[in-house]
Design a protein around this motif. Structure first.
Motif, PDB file in Angstrom:
ATOM      1  N   GLU A  56       0.830  -1.208   0.000  1.00 57.25           N
ATOM      2  CA  GLU A  56       0.000   0.000   0.000  1.00 57.25           C
ATOM      3  C   GLU A  56       0.863   1.256   0.000  1.00 57.25           C
ATOM      4  OE1 GLU A  56      -3.730  -0.084   2.522  1.00 57.25           O
ATOM      5  OE2 GLU A  56      -2.543  -1.690   3.474  1.00 57.25           O
ATOM      6  N   PHE A  57       2.045   1.157   0.639  1.00 55.28           N
ATOM      7  CA  PHE A  57       2.891   2.334   0.813  1.00 55.28           C
ATOM      8  C   PHE A  57       3.568   2.765  -0.484  1.00 55.28           C
ATOM      9  CE2 PHE A  57       7.185   3.961   1.505  1.00 55.28           C
ATOM     10  CZ  PHE A  57       6.921   5.115   2.228  1.00 55.28           C
ATOM     11  N   PHE A  58       4.192   1.818  -1.170  1.00 57.98           N
ATOM     12  CA  PHE A  58       5.060   2.188  -2.293  1.00 57.98           C
ATOM     13  C   PHE A  58       4.332   2.881  -3.443  1.00 57.98           C
ATOM     14  CE2 PHE A  58       8.067  -0.800  -0.277  1.00 57.98           C
ATOM     15  CZ  PHE A  58       9.176   0.022  -0.248  1.00 57.98           C
ATOM     16  N   PRO A  59       3.131   2.425  -3.829  1.00 56.32           N
ATOM     17  CA  PRO A  59       2.476   3.166  -4.931  1.00 56.32           C
ATOM     18  C   PRO A  59       2.224   4.635  -4.587  1.00 56.32           C
ATOM     19  CG  PRO A  59       1.417   1.038  -4.596  1.00 56.32           C
ATOM     20  CD  PRO A  59       2.348   1.214  -3.452  1.00 56.32           C
ATOM     21  N   LYS A  60       1.991   4.940  -3.306  1.00 58.30           N
ATOM     22  CA  LYS A  60       1.626   6.309  -2.915  1.00 58.30           C
ATOM     23  C   LYS A  60       2.825   7.161  -2.538  1.00 58.30           C
ATOM     24  CE  LYS A  60      -1.838   8.668  -0.107  1.00 58.30           C
ATOM     25  NZ  LYS A  60      -2.919   8.499   0.897  1.00 58.30           N
ATOM     26  N   TYR A  61       3.828   6.535  -1.800  1.00 60.46           N
ATOM     27  CA  TYR A  61       4.958   7.312  -1.295  1.00 60.46           C
ATOM     28  C   TYR A  61       6.295   6.665  -1.653  1.00 60.46           C
ATOM     29  CZ  TYR A  61       1.229   9.122   1.720  1.00 60.46           C
ATOM     30  OH  TYR A  61       0.074   9.664   2.191  1.00 60.46           O
ATOM     31  N   GLY A  62       6.373   5.931  -2.723  1.00 62.81           N
ATOM     32  CA  GLY A  62       7.538   5.109  -3.005  1.00 62.81           C
ATOM     33  C   GLY A  62       8.766   5.831  -3.478  1.00 62.81           C
ATOM     34  N   SER A  63       8.728   7.117  -3.667  1.00 67.15           N
ATOM     35  CA  SER A  63       9.924   7.841  -4.098  1.00 67.15           C
ATOM     36  C   SER A  63      10.160   9.041  -3.187  1.00 67.15           C
ATOM     37  CB  SER A  63       9.760   8.318  -5.547  1.00 67.15           C
ATOM     38  OG  SER A  63       8.730   9.298  -5.630  1.00 67.15           O
ATOM     39  N   ARG A  64      11.380   9.579  -3.321  1.00 67.55           N
ATOM     40  CA  ARG A  64      11.744  10.741  -2.494  1.00 67.55           C
ATOM     41  C   ARG A  64      10.819  11.933  -2.781  1.00 67.55           C
ATOM     42  NH1 ARG A  64      17.948  12.978  -1.976  1.00 67.55           N
ATOM     43  NH2 ARG A  64      17.524  14.721  -0.528  1.00 67.55           N
ATOM     44  N   GLN A  65      10.431  12.088  -4.054  1.00 72.32           N
ATOM     45  CA  GLN A  65       9.583  13.205  -4.417  1.00 72.32           C
ATOM     46  C   GLN A  65       8.180  13.062  -3.807  1.00 72.32           C
ATOM     47  OE1 GLN A  65      11.431  11.493  -6.538  1.00 72.32           O
ATOM     48  NE2 GLN A  65      13.035  13.028  -6.982  1.00 72.32           N
ATOM     49  N   LYS A  66       7.693  11.805  -3.784  1.00 72.59           N
ATOM     50  CA  LYS A  66       6.343  11.582  -3.257  1.00 72.59           C
ATOM     51  C   LYS A  66       6.254  11.784  -1.737  1.00 72.59           C
ATOM     52  CE  LYS A  66       4.922   8.327  -6.864  1.00 72.59           C
ATOM     53  NZ  LYS A  66       4.457   6.945  -7.147  1.00 72.59           N
ATOM     54  N   LEU A  67       7.401  11.652  -1.060  1.00 77.58           N
ATOM     55  CA  LEU A  67       7.373  11.810   0.403  1.00 77.58           C
ATOM     56  C   LEU A  67       7.020  13.232   0.827  1.00 77.58           C
ATOM     57  CD1 LEU A  67      10.447   9.719   1.618  1.00 77.58           C
ATOM     58  CD2 LEU A  67       8.029   9.224   1.992  1.00 77.58           C
ATOM     59  N   ALA A  68       7.238  14.210  -0.043  1.00 75.53           N
ATOM     60  CA  ALA A  68       6.940  15.604   0.307  1.00 75.53           C
ATOM     61  C   ALA A  68       5.477  15.777   0.686  1.00 75.53           C
ATOM     62  CB  ALA A  68       7.317  16.516  -0.862  1.00 75.53           C
ATOM     63  N   SER A  69       4.569  15.059  -0.019  1.00 76.94           N
ATOM     64  CA  SER A  69       3.142  15.168   0.312  1.00 76.94           C
ATOM     65  C   SER A  69       2.844  14.585   1.685  1.00 76.94           C
ATOM     66  CB  SER A  69       2.308  14.464  -0.765  1.00 76.94           C
ATOM     67  OG  SER A  69       2.606  13.068  -0.800  1.00 76.94           O
ATOM     68  N   LEU A  70       3.622  13.553   2.062  1.00 78.58           N
ATOM     69  CA  LEU A  70       3.435  12.951   3.387  1.00 78.58           C
ATOM     70  C   LEU A  70       3.839  13.937   4.481  1.00 78.58           C
ATOM     71  CD1 LEU A  70       2.711  10.395   5.001  1.00 78.58           C
ATOM     72  CD2 LEU A  70       5.115   9.717   4.828  1.00 78.58           C
ATOM     73  N   TYR A  71       4.933  14.639   4.245  1.00 78.08           N
ATOM     74  CA  TYR A  71       5.380  15.632   5.232  1.00 78.08           C
ATOM     75  C   TYR A  71       4.313  16.714   5.428  1.00 78.08           C
ATOM     76  CZ  TYR A  71       9.963  13.532   4.236  1.00 78.08           C
ATOM     77  OH  TYR A  71      11.007  12.667   4.055  1.00 78.08           O
ATOM     78  N   ARG A  72       3.699  17.118   4.303  1.00 77.98           N
ATOM     79  CA  ARG A  72       2.670  18.157   4.407  1.00 77.98           C
ATOM     80  C   ARG A  72       1.437  17.648   5.140  1.00 77.98           C
ATOM     81  NH1 ARG A  72       4.295  19.014  -0.963  1.00 77.98           N
ATOM     82  NH2 ARG A  72       2.479  17.832  -1.697  1.00 77.98           N
ATOM     83  N   ASP A  73       1.052  16.400   4.896  1.00 73.35           N
ATOM     84  CA  ASP A  73      -0.142  15.838   5.540  1.00 73.35           C
ATOM     85  C   ASP A  73      -0.030  15.826   7.057  1.00 73.35           C
ATOM     86  OD1 ASP A  73      -1.186  15.476   3.053  1.00 73.35           O
ATOM     87  OD2 ASP A  73      -0.753  13.310   2.952  1.00 73.35           O
TER      88      ASP A  73
END
Length: 656
Positions: free
Chosen positions: A55-72
């Motif tokens: 479930e994790f990798f499709p949504k946050y699987g790259s360094r660029q995608k992690l930025a949205s997690l930090y904002r959330d």
């Protein structure tokens, strides 16, 4: 086959490793050298609301995608400021820079509780020093921080209590008998101590105590160490910059082996309490002496009434030999001197019958000023400072004049080489912070009369006894020691207070405080003096002292009265019941065994409402005198008195 077994062992090892990571309470993140996430353990997945890596990798699987997690998660640092550089931290850690632990405050949503995490990042390099992996370990410290904050709050509360408690508090560490170190002392201690905390905290006890002081403390500490019990005692401090009395309580602190490791010292400043107790003790002593003085004066006045009275009766005879007349006149003069002494004793003991009226102390001082200027030596300057709008007091004018005179004479004697005498009046209200305010004074408005001299002053030991009867610093034969004691008695009997301030070599100031009255009361003037009048009425005489009874009877008979003598109230009542109208006047001692004169007069009035009453007494008990003189047609005559004074007062009672 060997290769297959090796792969199997490798898979088993990997599976076990994953189980270990998932079993950890911390959240584990693993990144590759590019900063892309490779692995999250189960706690890391659960926190962001996911159940598996798929479930994790499709949504946050790259360094660029992690930025949205930090904002959330609205990341903030320990101070509460928003964290915008988390990716920069990741880059620096991958580059091999030292990455100290840092704290993040995380809130999943607007209604979720905030949690705090301690973050650590560590780079894992291959044998060639090239980065391969970055591991981030995130530890939830929310509960720890809450407990830490609670402990800090509790520590702050205890510190506030410790530093604001008025008692002195300190803690000593006991290394061995005789070896003590000061660990702490509160602010109350340093408010009294001349030393600073740097000079005290951490020091050995003997470093700042005198040898004598340390010996005393050491003895008490050894007692605590030996008996393992608290001790309490009063002492005068050895470390303060002024004399303080302390009520100390020392309590042992024991370890698991029941050995004394520390001693908690608490001490309360009781300096003012001790001073108040001493003033109260002095007041009680003065009261006791006053009771004794009043009793002595009462008995002495009975004797003087008989001595002076019989001398008067004898002196009226014209056939006396010259030598006998001279002896009787000497007896009479000595009796007058003795009567003056008893008058002072009664004034001290507050047993004098006073005739108070409303008066102004300014007028009293002004009236006495001319007399004082004739009495006081010319090398003493007299000045007055009289407040124009001074309130009135209620007192006996003659007694107030005696007070001013006695204080002026005392001041004169304190200035043998000359000086300055000042009389000052003012309005004051109590309670007040002035040094002259007595400890037992009732609150309210007062008029103050201050008598100040520039004389020799007095020591504390003399000042403490200055109002005691017969206490004097003068040479033998130079004074009776009753002047100031009579002043004390008059002032207290008038409902006031007197205090004294004095310093050796700098003079003394006596402060009189009399209750201020607001309503104007017209004082009744005393009847004009007349020569000894005669009469023919029947008089019932009640007196328990036989010599006094005999003198009174003979004196009354010599003035023409018919006298029936009784020894006590019971005899008098029997005589009145036999013939209630036979006597126009009852003369009775106010204080008698069995029945008081006041009780007798009440029954006499019931039997004959027209009968007049004249009370006589060696001293006036306030309660009895007030009750007796409240009766209409009642009069009073203070012992000792002359036969002429008796005749005038009898006639006055009968004619009014």
């Amino acid at each position: 086959m060997a290769i297959v077994d090796g792969e199997k062992n490798f898979l088993l090892t990997h599976s076990q490793l994953v189980s270990v990571l998932n079993g950890m309470v911390d959240a584990i993140w693993v990144f590759n050298s590019a900063g892309d996430p490779l692995y999250l353990n189960q706690n890391a997945l659960s926190f962001i609301g996911l159940s598996s890596l798929s479930e994790f990798f499709p949504k946050y699987g790259s360094r660029q995608k992690l930025a949205s997690l930090y904002r959330d998660f609205n990341l903030r640092d320990e101070s509460g400021a928003q964290v915008l550089d988390l990716d920069n931290r990741l880059s620096r850690a991958l580059a091999g820079e030292e990455s100290p632990p840092f704290i993040l405050r995380v809130r999943k949503g607007p209604n979720s509780p905030e949690r705090m995490f301690l973050n650590r990042m560590r780079r894992l390099a291959n044998p060639h020093g090239e980065p391969e992996l970055l591991v981030a370990i995130i530890h939830d410290i929310t509960a720890v921080r809450a407990k830490t904050q609670a402990l800090r709050d509790r520590e702050r509360e205890l510190s506030l209590i410790y530093d604001h408690v008025t008692d002195l508090v300190g803690l000593l560490r006991v290394s061995a008998p005789g070896e003590y170190r000061i660990l702490t002392a509160n602010s109350a201690y340093f408010r009294l101590s001349p030393k600073t905390p740097q000079e005290v905290i951490g020091k050995r006890l003997e470093e700042f105590l005198t040898p004598e002081g340390f010996a005393i403390w050491d003895g008490k500490l050894r007692e605590i160490i030996e008996h393992k019990k608290a001790i309490r005692f009063e002492s005068e401090t050895y470390t303060m910059n002024a004399p303080f009395h302390l009520d100390q309580n020392w309590m042992p602190v024991l370890d698991d082996k029941e050995e004394v490791t520390h001693v908690l010292v608490t001490a309360r400043d009781i300096t003012e309490l001790k001073a108040t107790q001493e003033r109260l003790r002095q007041s009680e002593k003065m009261e006791a002496i006053g009771q004794l003085a009043g009793g002595v004066a009462h008995d002495f006045n009975n004797l003087l009434t008989a001595i002076n009275g019989f001398a008067d009766l004898s002196l009226v005879r014209s056939d006396l030999p010259a030598e006998v007349r001279e002896y009787l006149e000497s007896i009479r003069r000595s009796g007058d001197k003795a009567a003056a002494l008893t008058s002072q004793l009664l004034a001290y003991s507050r047993k004098t019958m006073m005739v108070p009226r409303q008066l102004n102390l300014n007028a009293s001082v002004t009236d006495m000023e001319k007399i004082l200027r004739r009495l006081i030596n010319e090398d003493i300057t007299i000045s007055t400072r009289l407040k124009p709008d001074l309130g009135d007091v209620r007192a006996d004018p003659g007694q107030i004049s005696q007070v001013i005179l006695n204080l002026a004479v005392n001041a004169r004697d304190a200035m043998p080489a000359g000086g300055k005498l000042t009389l000052e009046t003012s309005n004051v209200s109590l309670p007040a912070a002035q040094a002259y305010s007595p400890v037992d004074a009732k609150p309210g408005p007062y008029v103050r009369l201050s008598v100040r001299d520039s004389g020799t002053g007095m020591s504390e030991s003399v000042r403490a006894r200055i109002f005691e009867p017969f206490f004097t610093t003068k040479e033998a034969g130079q004074g009776t020691g009753l002047g100031l004691s009579s002043v004390y008695g008059i002032v207290r009997q008038s409902g006031g207070y007197i205090t004294v301030q004095s310093t050796v070599g700098k003079g003394s100031t006596f402060h009189l405080l009399l209750p201020r009255v607001d309503s104007h009361e017209m004082g009744s003037s005393a009847p004009a003096a007349e020569s000894a009048p005669l009469g023919r009425e029947n008089v019932l005489l009640v007196e328990d002292e036989e010599p006094v009874r005999i003198f009174l009877a003979k004196a009354l008979e010599s003035f023409g009265y018919t006298v029936r003598k009784c020894r006590n109230g019971s005899e008098a009542l029997n005589a009145l019941r036999e013939n209630p109208l036979s006597s126009q006047l009852v003369i009775t001692d106010l204080v008698m065994p069995g029945m008081s004169g006041s009780a007798l007069s009440k029954t006499a009035r019931q039997l004959n409402p027209l009968v007049k009453v004249l009370f006589i007494s060696g001293y006036a008990d306030h309660s009895l005198a007030k009750e007796a003189l409240s009766l209409a047609g009642a009069y009073f005559l203070q012992k000792p008195f002359s036969s002429a004074q008796l005749a005038m007062r009898v006639r006055q009672a009968l004619d009014q």
